[in-house]
Design an enzyme around this catalytic site. Structure first.
Site, short mmCIF file in Angstrom:
data_model
loop_
_atom_site.label_atom_id
_atom_site.label_comp_id
_atom_site.label_asym_id
_atom_site.label_seq_id
_atom_site.Cartn_x
_atom_site.Cartn_y
_atom_site.Cartn_z
N MET A 1 39.34 -55.25 -12.95
CA MET A 1 39.40 -56.44 -13.38
C MET A 1 40.78 -56.79 -14.49
O MET A 1 40.66 -57.87 -15.17
CB MET A 1 38.02 -56.78 -14.20
CG MET A 1 36.97 -56.80 -13.19
SD MET A 1 37.08 -58.24 -11.94
CE MET A 1 36.97 -59.73 -13.29
N ARG A 2 41.39 -55.87 -14.82
CA ARG A 2 42.30 -55.91 -15.80
C ARG A 2 43.42 -57.09 -15.45
O ARG A 2 44.01 -57.83 -16.22
CB ARG A 2 43.18 -54.71 -16.11
CG ARG A 2 44.08 -54.74 -17.29
CD ARG A 2 44.73 -53.41 -17.56
NE ARG A 2 43.92 -52.51 -18.15
CZ ARG A 2 43.22 -51.48 -17.92
NH1 ARG A 2 43.46 -50.92 -16.69
NH2 ARG A 2 42.36 -50.62 -18.78
N ALA A 3 43.80 -57.09 -13.99
CA ALA A 3 44.73 -58.02 -13.67
C ALA A 3 44.34 -59.56 -14.00
O ALA A 3 44.98 -60.38 -14.38
CB ALA A 3 44.81 -57.93 -12.01
N ASP B 1 49.13 -49.78 -14.10
CA ASP B 1 48.17 -50.93 -14.44
C ASP B 1 48.03 -51.38 -16.02
O ASP B 1 47.32 -52.47 -16.22
CB ASP B 1 46.91 -50.65 -13.60
CG ASP B 1 45.90 -51.58 -14.07
OD1 ASP B 1 46.07 -52.76 -13.59
OD2 ASP B 1 44.64 -51.23 -14.49
#
Length: 708
Positions: free
Chosen positions: A280-282, A199
């Site tokens: 929320m990184r995506a 991720d």
């Protein structure tokens, strides 16, 4: 350290054939390093490293403060630079560095090292920069990133996320800037990265060798031409390289003016929600990637096609829930989501279906309004008319279906329970088709007794660089983790003889002590799986496969290497040589047919040979032998006696072993228990393998004690 500026020219980036997604992902990171780097997954020999190294020649030169080891920019030097404060002086213009991180690098080599002796005796922060400092404002390339120790990957990704590296040793700390374009490559056959580490990479791409003959011919022709005359080959591609270099610079200048509209942002959020991506990184990576795509295409507005391409690059590796899941994205679902949440201001007419290999959908993506790659037909050789896009988003492997043959009864040295009497015909006859496994479950921890010194992991006790401190010792070679109390204790008796007069402690190198730490190591877990006719009952074999699959998942979580031997008929087969890839183990297990006699001795002897070879390769990684069988031995001459001697051979070499007893039915012979005693190991049943069964047993024992 290896940098891109050497005497031999790099292979030109524009001469790389095919691999559109890989080239696009690298270029987007060159335009906007905030995207977060790229992870390149692919089989060996697919020019992953060639493409990454070629990118460094396209990056613009950087100005650095003269003499600064941390590549500070003259117009905005790092206020916390260990070499600062910087005065106005000489400015160096140098090419963008590409620094390579070797698989065997130590923590000090990565982040830098502090001279603890000088820090204690003189109060001086004598700091030797590491690879993160060398890579500042450049490219950090990690080949085989999946083979790095987890704690190194954590340090690397933390620095990439924060733009700074922190080195702390016993209260002495140093910080320096570390902003770089991170590129990692890996071969999934050699093991996966943990999902939380996956991720942290902004984008991921899958690469595979083309199956188009024309494209393969072009690859070979260009490579041979480069090897014969690197300088001449690079000169023939110089015009294309310059054009691409200028386009990167133009996109960088345009990037701050690109507008991410509400409609595009809503599509990004809806897409991440639809694919159930954690965190929320995506969303943030997709937004940055879509913005970079628009700048690369020469636009100031983000369109739906940019969002689509960003999803294809940023989401596949974030959807894996366990190591057996193949990365990939359902493009039909993606298109439906984008259409449902698309806005009228996106500027698309609905007729131009974007190509997933290029954001503008063109055949080469090289037009002035496109977001893809520059055309490759301007080089000295004729490029293929159409570059194929054969990225393996998800490959299905079917288990070979073997014809069922009638099983003939055989003479047995041992009595069998009713369920166990269906051995195959002599030889390899009686093969049954592979059956599926039951759902995996959480297993109890199986470990190797004693204290090892292998690679960091989560299975058996070991002396490691990370863990709880259990003592101190004189350092062997470079000082590792300082044991401050032991160092002071060693130096204290000599202070008067050394003429101590001030407040500082007079410390000599002989006083230094490093901490001895105890943690957990990863082991080599070698599975020896009985696939004979006595195991062939469908429900029973499904349960056995489910148990082995559960142990494979446990091995993945505990950072083990795994191998698999199967035995049936007349011999044993090394189905999976020792590897870090649990996916490969799961695939071999899925395809495993059953039937025939039970050559237990052959399975044990093959295990002995595999462990002997692995011991020569890596003596510090201790093995754990897991034999999955009902304990019967019917194949080959003198099957019982030969199996006993093979078990004693393994026990004599101190091999830790566990026998998973698969015997079922009302009549139990206890043969697996006898095998465990010969191996000097432990026997557990399939039910006892479950962690919840162990917990229930502990609760029952505790309850009985309280009642008593």
């Amino acid at each position: 350290m290896t940098t891109a500026h050497n005497t031999t020219p790099q292979y030109p980036f524009t001469a790389v054939v095919g691999m559109d997604d890989l080239r696009l992902a690298l270029l987007l990171n060159a335009v906007s390093p905030a995207v977060g780097g790229v992870l390149v997954r692919g089989e060996k020999g697919t020019a992953k490293s060639t493409a990454v190294r070629a990118l460094s020649a396209l990056m613009p030169h950087v100005d650095v403060v003269g003499g600064c080891r941390f590549a500070c920019a003259p117009d905005a030097p790092d206020p916390g630079c260990p070499d600062g404060p910087h005065e106005t002086g000489a400015v160096e213009d140098r090419p963008t560095r590409m620094v390579e991180l070797p698989v065997g690098a130590s923590e000090d080599r990565l982040v830098g090292a502090l001279d603890i002796e000088r820090a204690l005796s003189e109060g001086v922060k004598a700091f030797e920069p590491g690879l993160l400092a060398d890579a500042h404002r450049g490219i950090l390339y990690v080949d085989e990133v999946n083979l790095l120790h987890d704690h190194l990957v954590d340090l690397l990704l933390d620095a990439a996320a924060m733009g700074a590296s922190y080195v702390e040793r016993e209260g002495v700390s140093v910080r320096h800037a570390a902003r770089f374009l991170l590129v990692g490559t890996m071969n999934p056959e050699e093991g996966e990265l943990r999902p939380q580490l996956l991720d942290r990479f902004g984008l991921t791409v899958e690469v595979a060798a083309s199956r188009e003959p024309d494209q393969r011919v072009s690859v070979v022709r260009r490579r041979l031409a480069y090897d014969a005359d690197p300088a001449g080959f690079a000169a023939r591609w110089a015009a294309e390289e310059d054009e691409l270099r200028h386009r990167i610079a133009a996109a960088r200048e345009l990037l701050p003016g690109v507008t991410l509209g509400d409609a595009a942002l809503r599509q990004i959020a809806a897409t991440c929600a639809a694919f159930e991506v954690d965190g929320m990184r995506a969303d943030i990576v997709m937004a940055r990637t879509a913005t970079a795509l628009a700048a690369w295409a020469g636009r100031t507005d983000v369109l739906e096609e940019d969002v689509r391409q960003a999803a294809l690059l940023a989401l596949p590796h974030r959807r894996r829930r366990n190591p057996f899941d193949a990365p990939g994205l359902d493009e039909d679902k993606l298109d439906r989501t984008l259409e449902e949440f698309g806005g009228a201001d996106e500027g698309t007419d609905g007729e131009d279906d974007p190509d997933p290999d290029g954001p503008d959908g063109g055949p080469d993506g090289g037009g002035p309004d496109g977001g893809g790659q520059p055309p490759q037909d301007g080089g000295p050789e004729e490029a293929p008319q159409k570059e194929s896009s054969e990225l393996p988003h998800q490959q299905e492997r079917e288990a070979p279906q073997a014809p069922e043959a009638p099983e003939a009864p055989e003479r047995q040295e041992q009595p069998a329970a009713p369920e166990q009497s269906q051995e195959g015909a002599p030889g390899a006859g009686g093969q049954k088709a592979a059956v599926g496994a039951t759902e995996p479950f959480r297993t109890r921890r199986l470990d190797v007794p004693g204290l090892g010194e292998g690679a960091d992991g989560r299975r058996s006790r070991a002396r490691t660089a990370h863990g709880r401190t259990t003592g101190a010792r004189r350092p062997h070679g470079a000082l590792g983790k300082l044991h401050l109390a032991a160092t002071v204790q060693a130096a204290a008796p000599h202070q008067r003889a050394r003429g101590r007069s001030g407040r500082g402690l007079v410390v000599r190198r002989d006083d230094l002590r490093e901490a001895v730490r105890e943690g957990r190591e990863g082991n080599l877990v070698l599975f020896v799986v009985d696939a004979s006719g006595s195991m062939a009952a469908r429900k029973r074999m499904s349960a056995v496969k489910g148990a082995v699959l559960s142990l494979l998942l446990d091995a993945y979580q505990r950072r083990d290497k795994i191998g698999m031997i199967t035995f049936r008929g007349t011999g044993a087969e090394l189905a999976l040589p020792p590897t870090s890839s649990v996916e490969a183990g799961a695939a071999r297990l899925e395809q495993l047919p059953t039937g025939g006699r039970t050559p237990l001795s052959e399975g044990l002897l093959r295990a002995h040979e595999v462990l002997r070879v692995e011991r020569m390769r890596d003596a510090s990684r201790r093995p754990l032998l897991v034999v999955v069988t009902d304990g019967r031995a019917t194949g080959g001459p003198e099957p019982v006696g030969r199996a006993t001697r093979a078990a004693r051979l393994l026990a004599g070499e101190g091999t830790a072993s566990v026998v998973v007893d698969c015997e079922a039915g009302p009549v139990r012979l206890g043969l697996a228990g006898e095998l465990a005693r010969e191996l000097q190991g432990t026997a557990i049943t399939l039910d006892e393998l479950r962690a919840d069964s162990v917990s229930a047993l502990v609760r029952t024992v505790q309850g009985n004690r309280k009642a008593a």
